[in-house]
Design a protein around this motif. Structure first.
Motif, PDB file in Angstrom:
ATOM      1  N   LEU A  42     -16.654 -16.968 -12.171  1.00 53.62           N
ATOM      2  CA  LEU A  42     -17.088 -15.779 -11.447  1.00 53.62           C
ATOM      3  C   LEU A  42     -16.090 -14.635 -11.617  1.00 53.62           C
ATOM      4  N   VAL A  47     -17.632 -10.728 -11.151  1.00 52.83           N
ATOM      5  CA  VAL A  47     -18.340 -10.712  -9.873  1.00 52.83           C
ATOM      6  C   VAL A  47     -17.446 -10.059  -8.829  1.00 52.83           C
ATOM      7  N   MET A  87     -24.420 -15.646 -10.173  1.00 54.94           N
ATOM      8  CA  MET A  87     -23.709 -14.484 -10.700  1.00 54.94           C
ATOM      9  C   MET A  87     -24.707 -13.389 -11.069  1.00 54.94           C
TER      10      MET A  87
END
Lengths: 191, 255
Positions: A42, A47, A87
């Motif tokens: 991530l 993200v 995501m």
């Protein structure tokens, strides 16, 4: 052989079976296998709030664990498939609501590269992650799923719903770009 | 040093993910039946992420050879690198078939690069990568006529696929050197560095002749692959096949 922190390889089938029965300790063990991978994925994929998204991923894993079958590697790649889906959702929603604070930017502002290390051409994990994050999203997807999800190219192709040739091509370009970045960073004057 | 670059790159990321920093921070608050646990866990994770997940330095560094790294150093070995850390890619035969498929799908350079990940012969390995880079440069600069190169690539890959497991390194190297000669391109695309990886080959100008030497048949048709016409139409410095056998550097990049 396998690069893996010691202790992660401990009897996966047993842990899985126990976790499915609701054994907390066993679940803790499974969780340790995937936690860092999910977070790493991530973060690399930019993200904005990896902690929240990771929480969603783990919640999904808990919910669906009973349906999961396979070995340790399957478990990792299955989890990373979920992470990828989350995501994508997160990126979509952050495009809709761009007012979120961005921890990723804070990460970027730090200079993780030790001056001496840089002079020697050494790169740490921070920098490696930054380099991955500089790829195009599609390229980063491929490499990140391979690295964190331990997927083969055909598996990545299936997960991303792309032809194998396209995925191979993306990997290729990603590595090309990585090389350019590495060389550019290493010798900014001799380009 | 070549596959190691990628291997290390991957390993470092992997070790970080599996290492204490990423893992232990989650241990005390694993999402479980208790709803509060998740929130606590999130907080810790947020802290760690914002801190840039410190102490990664302990993992050691990626060493990039400051000198003499062959072009494509990062490119090659990706598949091997993945294998080295336990991700299978299928067998050699499978990979070569993928390479053939890639070339047939219109990306001969990629096919070569993919095939390079299979061969264990350093000379063949380097020659394949260099051929792939020549093709890429040509494509980027839209130089030259691609059909012949495609045929040559197809032929080479077919040879490799048919002889999977028993591929003759020098033969592959020779065929690869004859592909996409006459590299043209801006020097910045070509990392400068002494082509130290490639042993000096026979000084024949290994031109890209008509693909009359069927590689499967002529076992010794290696580096001296016959044919007199230089590859491509614009002869450059006449080093269509790179007479020194170095092949690593299109002339723009060397000093």
């Amino acid at each position: 052989m396998r690069v893996m922190a010691r202790g992660l390889e401990v009897d996966f089938p047993k842990a899985l079976a126990a976790a499915k029965r609701g054994d907390e300790e066993a679940w803790r063990h499974l969780f340790q296998i995937i936690a860092g991978r999910v977070v790493g994925f991530l973060v690399v994929r930019g993200v904005r709030d990896p902690e929240n998204v990771a929480g969603e991923v783990f919640a999904d894993v808990v919910r669906s664990l009973k349906r999961f079958q396979g070995d340790r590697r399957d478990f990792v790649s299955w989890t990373l498939t979920i992470a990828h889906r989350r995501m994508v959702d997160a990126v979509r929603s952050s495009v809709r609501r761009p007012e979120d604070p961005t921890p990723a930017d804070q990460l970027d502002r730090r200079d993780p590269v030790d001056v001496e290390d840089a002079a020697l051409g050494l790169v740490g994990a921070d920098r490696a992650r930054h380099l991955l994050a500089r790829l195009t999203p599609e390229q980063a997807d491929v490499l990140a799923l391979r690295i964190y999800g331990e997927m083969t190219l055909p598996e990545v192709a299936r997960r991303l719903d792309k032809p194998l040739t396209a995925v191979t091509s993306l990997q290729h370009r990603a590595l090309e770009a990585l090389r350019r970045h590495l060389e550019g960073d290493r010798a900014p004057n001799s380009g | 040093m070549s596959p190691d670059t990628v291997t290390e790159f991957i390993q470092i990321l992997r070790e970080e993910a599996d290492g204490a920093d990423f893992r232990t921070l989650s241990a005390p608050a694993i999402p479980s039946a208790a709803p509060g646990a998740m929130a606590r866990w999130r907080t810790r994770l947020a802290t760690a992420a914002a801190a840039g997940v410190a102490s990664v330095a302990a993992l050691g560094g990626l060493a990039y050879a400051a000198d003499g790294s062959a072009p494509g150093a990062v490119l090659y070995g990706i598949d091997r690198a993945f294998e080295a850390i336990g991700i299978g890619n299928g067998g050699e035969h499978e990979r070569l078939e993928e390479a053939v498929a890639l070339a047939e799908h219109g990306d001969p350079a990629l096919g070569l690069e993919h095939a390079a990940g299979v061969t264990g012969d350093p000379e063949a390995h380097a020659a394949l990568i260099q051929a792939a880079e020549r093709l890429m440069l040509r494509e980027q600069n839209q130089v030259g006529e691609q059909t012949q190169a495609r045929l040559q690539v197809a032929e080479l890959l077919q040879y490799m696929a048919q002889n999977a497991g028993d591929v003759d390194g020098p033969t592959v190297a020779g065929l690869a050197r004859s592909i996409g000669g006459d590299p043209v391109g801006p020097p910045e695309n070509v990392p400068a560095g002494p082509p130290d990886e490639v042993p000096v080959g026979p000084p024949d100008g290994v031109p890209a002749g008509p693909p009359d030497t069927t590689p499967g048949g002529s076992g010794d048709g290696g580096p001296g692959a016959s044919g007199d016409t230089p590859a491509g139409s614009n002869g450059g410095q006449g080093n269509g096949g790179d007479p020194q056998g170095s092949g690593a550097n299109p002339h723009g990049g060397s000093r």
